[in-house]
Design an enzyme around this catalytic site. Structure first.
Site, PDB file in Angstrom:
ATOM      1  N   LYS A  81       1.262  25.222  -4.336  1.00  0.00           N
ATOM      2  CA  LYS A  81       0.054  24.564  -3.869  1.00  0.00           C
ATOM      3  C   LYS A  81       0.130  22.968  -4.042  1.00  0.00           C
ATOM      4  O   LYS A  81      -0.459  22.211  -4.843  1.00  0.00           O
ATOM      5  CB  LYS A  81      -1.309  24.974  -4.746  1.00  0.00           C
ATOM      6  CG  LYS A  81      -1.528  26.489  -4.652  1.00  0.00           C
ATOM      7  CD  LYS A  81      -2.725  26.835  -5.482  1.00  0.00           C
ATOM      8  CE  LYS A  81      -2.877  28.319  -5.435  1.00  0.00           C
ATOM      9  NZ  LYS A  81      -3.807  28.928  -6.298  1.00  0.00           N
ATOM     10  N   ASP A 103      -1.979  38.135 -14.030  1.00  0.00           N
ATOM     11  CA  ASP A 103      -2.820  37.456 -13.242  1.00  0.00           C
ATOM     12  C   ASP A 103      -4.426  37.441 -13.663  1.00  0.00           C
ATOM     13  O   ASP A 103      -4.976  38.723 -13.860  1.00  0.00           O
ATOM     14  CB  ASP A 103      -2.718  37.765 -11.827  1.00  0.00           C
ATOM     15  CG  ASP A 103      -3.557  36.817 -10.881  1.00  0.00           C
ATOM     16  OD1 ASP A 103      -3.638  35.697 -10.865  1.00  0.00           O
ATOM     17  OD2 ASP A 103      -4.331  37.283 -10.024  1.00  0.00           O
ATOM     18  N   LYS A 106       3.802  39.513  -4.795  1.00  0.00           N
ATOM     19  CA  LYS A 106       2.576  39.440  -5.134  1.00  0.00           C
ATOM     20  C   LYS A 106       1.381  40.802  -4.658  1.00  0.00           C
ATOM     21  O   LYS A 106       2.148  41.610  -4.025  1.00  0.00           O
ATOM     22  CB  LYS A 106       1.792  38.077  -4.507  1.00  0.00           C
ATOM     23  CG  LYS A 106       2.417  37.043  -4.863  1.00  0.00           C
ATOM     24  CD  LYS A 106       1.891  35.676  -4.613  1.00  0.00           C
ATOM     25  CE  LYS A 106       0.406  35.579  -5.060  1.00  0.00           C
ATOM     26  NZ  LYS A 106       0.570  34.983  -6.349  1.00  0.00           N
ATOM     27  N   GLU A 157       3.648  40.137  -9.676  1.00  0.00           N
ATOM     28  CA  GLU A 157       2.333  40.155 -10.172  1.00  0.00           C
ATOM     29  C   GLU A 157       1.616  41.333 -10.435  1.00  0.00           C
ATOM     30  O   GLU A 157       1.730  42.370  -9.889  1.00  0.00           O
ATOM     31  CB  GLU A 157       1.380  39.325  -9.025  1.00  0.00           C
ATOM     32  CG  GLU A 157      -0.013  39.045  -9.389  1.00  0.00           C
ATOM     33  CD  GLU A 157      -0.675  38.393  -8.188  1.00  0.00           C
ATOM     34  OE1 GLU A 157      -0.654  37.192  -8.033  1.00  0.00           O
ATOM     35  OE2 GLU A 157      -1.064  39.275  -7.382  1.00  0.00           O
ATOM     36  N   ARG A 169       0.743  -1.130  -0.001  1.00  0.00           N
ATOM     37  CA  ARG A 169       0.100  -0.080   0.027  1.00  0.00           C
ATOM     38  C   ARG A 169       0.959   1.395  -0.110  1.00  0.00           C
ATOM     39  O   ARG A 169       0.570   2.191  -0.543  1.00  0.00           O
ATOM     40  CB  ARG A 169      -0.890   0.037   1.217  1.00  0.00           C
ATOM     41  CG  ARG A 169      -1.989   1.234   1.433  1.00  0.00           C
ATOM     42  CD  ARG A 169      -2.539   1.825  -0.012  1.00  0.00           C
ATOM     43  NE  ARG A 169      -3.200   0.651  -0.561  1.00  0.00           N
ATOM     44  CZ  ARG A 169      -3.365   0.870  -1.931  1.00  0.00           C
ATOM     45  NH1 ARG A 169      -3.161   1.788  -2.791  1.00  0.00           N
ATOM     46  NH2 ARG A 169      -3.982  -0.133  -2.515  1.00  0.00           N
TER      47      ARG A 169
END
Length: 285
Positions: free
Chosen positions: A139, A222, A171, A201, A104
């Site tokens: 992410k 973006d 950002k 960004e 597994r």
């Protein structure tokens, strides 16, 4: 497609040992110990049950061999290979208890990473006629980032930064706190080492014009629709790399790539990739 460099063996060993410890708990595999003689040997194959792209062979092999170095793990294909239903991925021979106890953990790594590679390949195939490359993001699953980013490369994608420490990505929140685009870029340039890239960004063409005047290595465009992206690429004129991001899907990625951007970042290739269905079966005959 050129294969990515092999995974670091120390990282592989640590991840596999943690996963095995989680599964085996305090008493080990009590089912195999109760039902299988200690002297029994097993011959098994890992095979694909659906089409996809392979990634994670090192982790799968390490899972088996961590439980018993006598286990032989012989791959039939390499990471990055395209798989069809029924394709044999690897043949494993060794002490039956250890083989079944590692099953597994090995399949969890192999199925998850192959799922990431498969999802990446879906996007990469759709833009193969353009100059653009599919990139991952941060992410990722905590603790599995280096493996998921490896799987992205197995699927034909490219890696964005691995963490907060290997590139500067300014950002909107950074810009707001820093006092504007110019202030943020000037601060970044004053502190960045000569090998550190600076990306920023922007949400509008007006913001992009300010970045062009100030200068950066990469600009992140973006949530811009294709007509605006096309205009942005024209204004950039090759002075910096253009990266598109924001709700990219299989339905939209080709149109985005055709605007001339260099990179398209897609979070879902890591955070939402479905596990590829792989199975371990006893080899008969």
């Amino acid at each position: 497609m050129s294969l990515p460099a092999p995974l670091d063996q120390i990282a592989v060993r640590r991840a596999v040992e943690a996963a095995l410890a989680e599964d085996l708990g305090r008493a080990g595999d009590i089912t195999s110990a109760a039902t299988i003689p200690g002297s029994a040997a097993a011959r098994v194959v890992i095979a694909a049950r659906q089409p996809g792209r392979l990634a994670g062979l090192q982790l799968a092999a390490a899972a088996f061999q961590a439980l018993d170095p006598a286990i032989s793990f012989e791959p039939e294909v390499e990471d990055g290979a395209r798989l069809g239903p029924g394709d044999v991925i690897a043949r494993i021979v060794g002490p039956a208890r250890a083989v079944l106890s590692a099953e597994r953990t090995a399949l969890n790594f192999l199925g998850h990473l192959s799922g990431v590679a498969t999802e990446t390949a879906r996007y990469a195939d759709l833009i193969a006629h353009t100059r653009a490359r599919i990139c991952c993001t941060r992410k990722t699953t905590p603790g599995l980032r280096i493996f998921e980013k490896y799987a992205v490369r197995c699927g034909g994608g490219s890696n964005h930064r691995f963490g907060l420490d290997d590139a500067i990505l300014i950002k909107d929140n950074h810009i707001a706190v820093a006092g504007g685009i110019e202030a943020a870029l000037r601060g970044a340039k004053a502190s960045a080492g000569h090998l550190v890239k600076i990306e920023i960004e922007v949400d509008t063409l007006d913001q992009l014009d300010r970045v062009i005047r100030e200068g950066a290595d990469v600009v992140l465009l973006d949530n811009m629709p294709p007509p605006i992206l096309r205009e942005a690429v024209m204004r950039i004129g090759g002075r910096m790399l253009a990266e598109a991001s924001g709700n990219v899907s299989l339905d939209t990625v080709a149109a985005i790539a055709e605007t001339g951007v260099d990179l398209i970042s897609v979070g879902r290739i890591t955070h939402s990739a479905a596990t590829l269905d792989l199975g371990l079966d006893i080899a008969l005959g």
